[in-house]
Design a protein around this motif. Structure first.
Motif, PDB file in Angstrom:
ATOM      1  N   LEU A 408       0.846  -1.199   0.000  1.00  0.00           N
ATOM      2  CA  LEU A 408       0.000   0.000   0.000  1.00  0.00           C
ATOM      3  C   LEU A 408       0.877   1.243   0.000  1.00  0.00           C
ATOM      4  CD1 LEU A 408      -1.969  -2.238   1.061  1.00  0.00           C
ATOM      5  CD2 LEU A 408      -3.084  -0.448   2.395  1.00  0.00           C
ATOM      6  N   SER A 409       0.484   2.225  -0.761  1.00  0.00           N
ATOM      7  CA  SER A 409       1.188   3.510  -0.760  1.00  0.00           C
ATOM      8  C   SER A 409       0.815   4.274   0.506  1.00  0.00           C
ATOM      9  CB  SER A 409       0.789   4.328  -1.988  1.00  0.00           C
ATOM     10  OG  SER A 409      -0.586   4.709  -1.890  1.00  0.00           O
ATOM     11  N   ALA A 410       1.497   5.373   0.725  1.00  0.00           N
ATOM     12  CA  ALA A 410       1.200   6.208   1.898  1.00  0.00           C
ATOM     13  C   ALA A 410      -0.240   6.714   1.866  1.00  0.00           C
ATOM     14  CB  ALA A 410       2.188   7.377   1.954  1.00  0.00           C
ATOM     15  N   GLN A 411      -0.704   7.124   0.687  1.00  0.00           N
ATOM     16  CA  GLN A 411      -2.080   7.613   0.565  1.00  0.00           C
ATOM     17  C   GLN A 411      -3.086   6.507   0.839  1.00  0.00           C
ATOM     18  OE1 GLN A 411      -3.236  10.858   0.030  1.00  0.00           O
ATOM     19  NE2 GLN A 411      -5.117   9.795   0.661  1.00  0.00           N
ATOM     20  N   GLN A 412      -2.779   5.309   0.330  1.00  0.00           N
ATOM     21  CA  GLN A 412      -3.690   4.184   0.544  1.00  0.00           C
ATOM     22  C   GLN A 412      -3.749   3.805   2.028  1.00  0.00           C
ATOM     23  OE1 GLN A 412      -1.910   1.450  -2.213  1.00  0.00           O
ATOM     24  NE2 GLN A 412      -3.193   2.121  -3.953  1.00  0.00           N
ATOM     25  N   ASN A 413      -2.601   3.855   2.701  1.00  0.00           N
ATOM     26  CA  ASN A 413      -2.595   3.591   4.142  1.00  0.00           C
ATOM     27  C   ASN A 413      -3.425   4.638   4.903  1.00  0.00           C
ATOM     28  OD1 ASN A 413      -1.075   1.211   4.905  1.00  0.00           O
ATOM     29  ND2 ASN A 413       0.694   2.194   3.930  1.00  0.00           N
ATOM     30  N   GLN A 414      -3.340   5.893   4.475  1.00  0.00           N
ATOM     31  CA  GLN A 414      -4.125   6.955   5.109  1.00  0.00           C
ATOM     32  C   GLN A 414      -5.614   6.748   4.852  1.00  0.00           C
ATOM     33  OE1 GLN A 414      -3.024   9.521   7.191  1.00  0.00           O
ATOM     34  NE2 GLN A 414      -5.247   9.608   7.521  1.00  0.00           N
ATOM     35  N   ASP A 415      -5.960   6.370   3.612  1.00  0.00           N
ATOM     36  CA  ASP A 415      -7.370   6.096   3.285  1.00  0.00           C
ATOM     37  C   ASP A 415      -7.908   4.951   4.138  1.00  0.00           C
ATOM     38  OD1 ASP A 415      -7.325   8.081   1.409  1.00  0.00           O
ATOM     39  OD2 ASP A 415      -7.098   6.733  -0.324  1.00  0.00           O
ATOM     40  N   LEU A 416      -7.097   3.907   4.307  1.00  0.00           N
ATOM     41  CA  LEU A 416      -7.515   2.762   5.128  1.00  0.00           C
ATOM     42  C   LEU A 416      -7.782   3.202   6.562  1.00  0.00           C
ATOM     43  CD1 LEU A 416      -7.922  -0.276   5.570  1.00  0.00           C
ATOM     44  CD2 LEU A 416      -5.444  -0.477   5.893  1.00  0.00           C
ATOM     45  N   ALA A 417      -6.887   4.028   7.098  1.00  0.00           N
ATOM     46  CA  ALA A 417      -7.065   4.519   8.471  1.00  0.00           C
ATOM     47  C   ALA A 417      -8.319   5.383   8.593  1.00  0.00           C
ATOM     48  CB  ALA A 417      -5.830   5.314   8.900  1.00  0.00           C
ATOM     49  N   ASP A 418      -8.592   6.212   7.580  1.00  0.00           N
ATOM     50  CA  ASP A 418      -9.776   7.079   7.609  1.00  0.00           C
ATOM     51  C   ASP A 418     -11.066   6.262   7.623  1.00  0.00           C
ATOM     52  OD1 ASP A 418      -8.140   9.282   7.564  1.00  0.00           O
ATOM     53  OD2 ASP A 418      -8.356   9.661   5.400  1.00  0.00           O
ATOM     54  N   VAL A 419     -11.113   5.205   6.801  1.00  0.00           N
ATOM     55  CA  VAL A 419     -12.323   4.368   6.757  1.00  0.00           C
ATOM     56  C   VAL A 419     -12.501   3.629   8.082  1.00  0.00           C
ATOM     57  CG1 VAL A 419     -13.454   2.418   5.611  1.00  0.00           C
ATOM     58  CG2 VAL A 419     -12.204   4.113   4.260  1.00  0.00           C
ATOM     59  N   GLN A 420     -11.406   3.128   8.640  1.00  0.00           N
ATOM     60  CA  GLN A 420     -11.487   2.425   9.927  1.00  0.00           C
ATOM     61  C   GLN A 420     -11.931   3.351  11.041  1.00  0.00           C
ATOM     62  OE1 GLN A 420      -7.442   0.956   9.992  1.00  0.00           O
ATOM     63  NE2 GLN A 420      -8.066  -1.142   9.400  1.00  0.00           N
ATOM     64  N   ALA A 421     -11.550   4.631  10.948  1.00  0.00           N
ATOM     65  CA  ALA A 421     -11.900   5.598  11.992  1.00  0.00           C
ATOM     66  C   ALA A 421     -13.402   5.840  12.086  1.00  0.00           C
ATOM     67  CB  ALA A 421     -11.178   6.918  11.750  1.00  0.00           C
ATOM     68  N   THR A 422     -14.111   5.589  10.994  1.00  0.00           N
ATOM     69  CA  THR A 422     -15.575   5.757  11.019  1.00  0.00           C
ATOM     70  C   THR A 422     -16.270   4.562  11.646  1.00  0.00           C
ATOM     71  OG1 THR A 422     -15.963   4.724   8.855  1.00  0.00           O
ATOM     72  CG2 THR A 422     -15.423   7.083   8.883  1.00  0.00           C
ATOM     73  N   GLY A 423     -15.486   3.497  11.959  1.00  0.00           N
ATOM     74  CA  GLY A 423     -16.086   2.302  12.521  1.00  0.00           C
ATOM     75  C   GLY A 423     -16.606   1.352  11.482  1.00  0.00           C
ATOM     76  N   SER A 424     -16.419   1.682  10.201  1.00  0.00           N
ATOM     77  CA  SER A 424     -16.909   0.817   9.134  1.00  0.00           C
ATOM     78  C   SER A 424     -16.087  -0.466   9.050  1.00  0.00           C
ATOM     79  CB  SER A 424     -16.846   1.535   7.780  1.00  0.00           C
ATOM     80  OG  SER A 424     -17.691   2.656   7.767  1.00  0.00           O
ATOM     81  N   SER A 425     -16.719  -1.543   8.611  1.00  0.00           N
ATOM     82  CA  SER A 425     -16.001  -2.765   8.285  1.00  0.00           C
ATOM     83  C   SER A 425     -15.310  -2.566   6.936  1.00  0.00           C
ATOM     84  CB  SER A 425     -16.957  -3.944   8.219  1.00  0.00           C
ATOM     85  OG  SER A 425     -17.566  -4.155   9.476  1.00  0.00           O
ATOM     86  N   VAL A 426     -14.036  -2.981   6.843  1.00  0.00           N
ATOM     87  CA  VAL A 426     -13.234  -2.690   5.652  1.00  0.00           C
ATOM     88  C   VAL A 426     -13.060  -3.947   4.810  1.00  0.00           C
ATOM     89  CG1 VAL A 426     -11.004  -1.887   4.800  1.00  0.00           C
ATOM     90  CG2 VAL A 426     -12.025  -0.844   6.844  1.00  0.00           C
ATOM     91  N   VAL A 427     -13.296  -3.808   3.497  1.00  0.00           N
ATOM     92  CA  VAL A 427     -13.034  -4.869   2.529  1.00  0.00           C
ATOM     93  C   VAL A 427     -12.046  -4.307   1.506  1.00  0.00           C
ATOM     94  CG1 VAL A 427     -13.985  -6.407   0.788  1.00  0.00           C
ATOM     95  CG2 VAL A 427     -15.322  -5.864   2.845  1.00  0.00           C
ATOM     96  N   MET A 428     -10.887  -4.956   1.391  1.00  0.00           N
ATOM     97  CA  MET A 428      -9.858  -4.514   0.437  1.00  0.00           C
ATOM     98  C   MET A 428      -9.870  -5.445  -0.769  1.00  0.00           C
ATOM     99  SD  MET A 428      -6.859  -3.738   3.232  1.00  0.00           S
ATOM    100  CE  MET A 428      -5.864  -2.762   2.119  1.00  0.00           C
ATOM    101  N   VAL A 429      -9.681  -4.870  -1.954  1.00  0.00           N
ATOM    102  CA  VAL A 429      -9.745  -5.640  -3.203  1.00  0.00           C
ATOM    103  C   VAL A 429      -8.464  -5.389  -4.012  1.00  0.00           C
ATOM    104  CG1 VAL A 429     -11.032  -6.094  -5.312  1.00  0.00           C
ATOM    105  CG2 VAL A 429     -12.258  -5.387  -3.232  1.00  0.00           C
TER     106      VAL A 429
END
Length: 637
Positions: A408-429
């Motif tokens: 994952l790039s730095a931006q992708q890692n930040q996006d992942l953290a942002d989605v997790q911060a909302t409490g959402s369940s994360v699915v990566m493809v």
């Protein structure tokens, strides 16, 4: 007994005859100058109108109750003794006429409730095993019977559709007139109208056990449940009526003025006071029933108006209880291709998150069902791997990506953290070794709920609390999005009860809002239990208020209606007491007499009735503006 029934059944006609005789009497005196006609007509009018009044007074005395009718009866006899036939005729006529208008007006306030019973189906078409149809009385339908419902007909039972499809108007259950599409396996409720189509329903509940039957029973019981104001007035009247008799007796003893003593009896009748509170409550309950809001009586209305703390369950209450894709972060050159590949891969799984993703892609009108799956494997605790249409696809969590050397790039890692911060369940493809999508899947917050919660505050709510079994991150995110004051998460049902008891012990008046099933202990513990749901048995039986639409608009309306009804009741009590005081002062000062006083007295009854009738049309439900729905998480994958 036959005579009593005859008089009761024809009381309206007796009132009309009395009015005609009074008119004849005054024509005889002022037009024909015939005193005999005047006295004779008024005596006859007095007797005819006094009979039903005295009959009611006698029936009340048999059960040791000193009623208003007794005051009027004594007053009429006194008027006869002193030869004031015009007074006796006018007093009895006005009393009967006031009773007639009172009943007419009360009937009007009950129309919305009465219409429920009229909507109840009387017959049903039962289909036997050979396909033969027979129309039978609704009482002859048993659980398990197959019932045929045709276009325009009312569904006679609660059950499931086993054949056919159509649109049903469930306004009688939910208060919402929008037609709902129903097909095989869907639940239907008694009283719903089939707008089009033909369906066969397997009965699961019949007769009084149906949701509709319980609603009718609930609303009928609610009319008889007295508010504190009504109970106070009932006790007050028991002492007030004898007190008026004593005052009239004392007036005669000290003044030896028999006409004045009789007038005290007439003007002291607390008619408006007795009718004021019940008619307000019936009008308020009827207003709610028309909107799919079931309030269990005047006591509930009074308690609800005092609520200052609302406690909410989360799932299915503050949220819709439906998982959906809430966030889509795209990194592939062809985003549509990535979405179709993940949707096809999720078809291989029965995971709830997978169903949410396939539903989302289907809504984008992207075709994925025909894609060829060459190979697939589920990796425990990580996700799944599949070869689809010559693409290698990874669907899962960060562990799956790491195990397959997807970086994952730095931006992708930040996006992942942002989605997790909302409490959402994360699915990566990942497609062909490259991260293509990060999907957030969450429950859906009710549209417009932030504005609706603010409306509760505007009507007097001081503290809004969320009690949920979900995790702290999700709960806190929801609270921040919609404006909840206090959050407690990861709770068991008994923990919710503990918090509610703490609020009550702290002097707060608590309403708990939940789905009426797993939250039934909390609903029962709060001063006011409110069920958001389409009329489950537990919701109807446990809660004090049932919102058939599961709508926060309805919750706001119910809260405002309870406060308006209590204010209306107090207005009626004030009007009634004010009129009695005015009449007694007028009698003392000499500008009020028996006939004029009785007119004012009966007019005051109409005033409190018409004041209560304002509740029938109170608060047109206006949908809150629907902003784009916010989302929140469900359990992780």
């Amino acid at each position: 007994m036959k005579a009593q029934r005859f008089i009761q059944q024809h009381q309206t006609q007796l009132t009309l005859i009395s009015a005609v005789l009074i008119a004849i009497g005054y024509i005889g005196k002022y037009v024909l100058d015939a005193t005999v006609v005047y006295n004779g007509a008024l005596i006859l009018a007095s007797i005819i109108a006094a009979v039903p009044i005295m009959m009611h007074a006698y029936q009340a005395l048999k059960v040791k109750v000193i009623s208003i009718e007794l005051l009027v009866s004594i007053a009429v006899i006194g008027a006869f003794i002193i030869g004031e036939y015009n007074e006796s005729a006018i007093v009895t006529f006005l009393f009967l006429f006031g009773s007639y208008l009172e009943q007419r007006t009360l009937t009007k306030t009950r129309e919305s409730i009465k219409s429920l019973t009229e909507m109840a189906p009387a017959t049903a078409i039962v289909v036997d095993g050979d396909g033969h149809e027979e129309e039978v009385d609704i009482d002859d339908v048993d659980e398990g019977d197959h019932v045929l419902v045709k276009t325009g007909a009312s569904v006679p039972v609660d059950g499931k559709i086993i054949d056919g499809a159509g649109y049903l108007d469930e306004a009688v259950i939910t208060g919402e007139s929008k037609a709902v599409a129903k097909t095989n396996g869907d639940d239907v409720f008694s009283g719903s109208i089939l707008s089009n189509g033909t369906v066969t329903v397997e009965a699961t509940k019949v007769g009084e056990d149906t949701t509709f039957g319980k609603i009718i029973e609930l609303v009928e019981d609610a009319q008889d449940a007295k508010s504190p104001a009504e109970s106070f007035i009932d006790k007050f009247a028991q002492y007030y009526t004898p007190a008026v008799l004593v005052i009239a007796l004392l007036v005669y003893i000290f003044t030896r003025d028999f006409p004045t003593a009789i007038t005290v009896l007439v003007l002291g009748c607390p008619g408006a006071l007795v009718i004021g509170a019940p008619v307000s409550n019936v009008a308020g309950i009827g207003n709610g029933a028309k909107r799919g809001i079931l309030l269990k009586g005047g006591a509930v209305m009074d308690d609800f108006s005092k609520v200052d703390t609302f406690v909410f369950d989360k799932t299915g209450t503050l949220t819709l209880g439906n998982t959906a894709v809430s966030t889509v972060k795209t990194y592939a050159a062809d985003a549509d291709l990535a979405l179709t590949l993940v949707a096809r891969a999720e078809q291989l799984s029965d995971h709830p998150l997978g169903r949410a993703i396939t539903a989302y892609v289907a809504k984008q009108q992207l075709a994925f069902e025909a894609l060829n799956v060459a190979d697939n494997e589920t990796v425990k605790g990580q996700g799944l791997v599949a070869d689809i249409d010559q693409h290698h696809v990874l669907v899962g969590n960060l562990k799956l990506m790491t195990a397959n050397q997807v970086t994952l790039s730095a931006q992708q890692n930040q996006d992942l953290a942002d989605v997790q911060a909302t409490g959402s369940s994360v699915v990566m493809v990942a497609v062909d070794g490259q991260l293509s999508l990060i999907l957030g899947v969450s429950d859906v917050i009710r549209p417009g709920i932030k504005a609706q919660l603010q409306a509760l505050r505007d009507h007097g709510a001081k503290h809004l609390v969320m009690l949920t079994g979900d995790n702290h991150v999700t709960a806190q995110y929801v609270a921040e999005q919609i404006g909840i004051d206090e959050v407690h998460a990861e709770l068991m049902p008994e923990d919710k009860v503990t918090y509610i008891k703490q609020f009550k012990d702290g002097g707060q008046h608590v309403a708990f809002v939940g789905d009426g099933i797993n939250d039934s202990p909390a609903i029962a513990t709060a001063q006011i239990g409110i069920a958001m749901g389409s009329g489950t048995d537990v919701a109807i039986e446990t809660s004090d208020v049932v919102l058939m639409q599961s709508s926060f608009d309805a919750l706001v309306h119910a809260y405002a209606l309870s406060k308006k009804t209590v204010i209306n009741t107090k207005e009626n009590i004030l009007i009634a007491i004010g009129v009695v005081v005015f009449l007694l002062i007028g009698l003392i000062l000499g500008f009020i007499y028996m006939a004029s006083g009785m007119f004012v007295h009966e007019f005051s009854i109409l005033v409190v009735i018409f004041n209560a009738m304002r509740l029938i049309g109170y608060g047109k439900l206006k949908p809150t503006p629907q902003p784009q729905a916010a989302k929140l998480s469900t359990s992780g994958r």
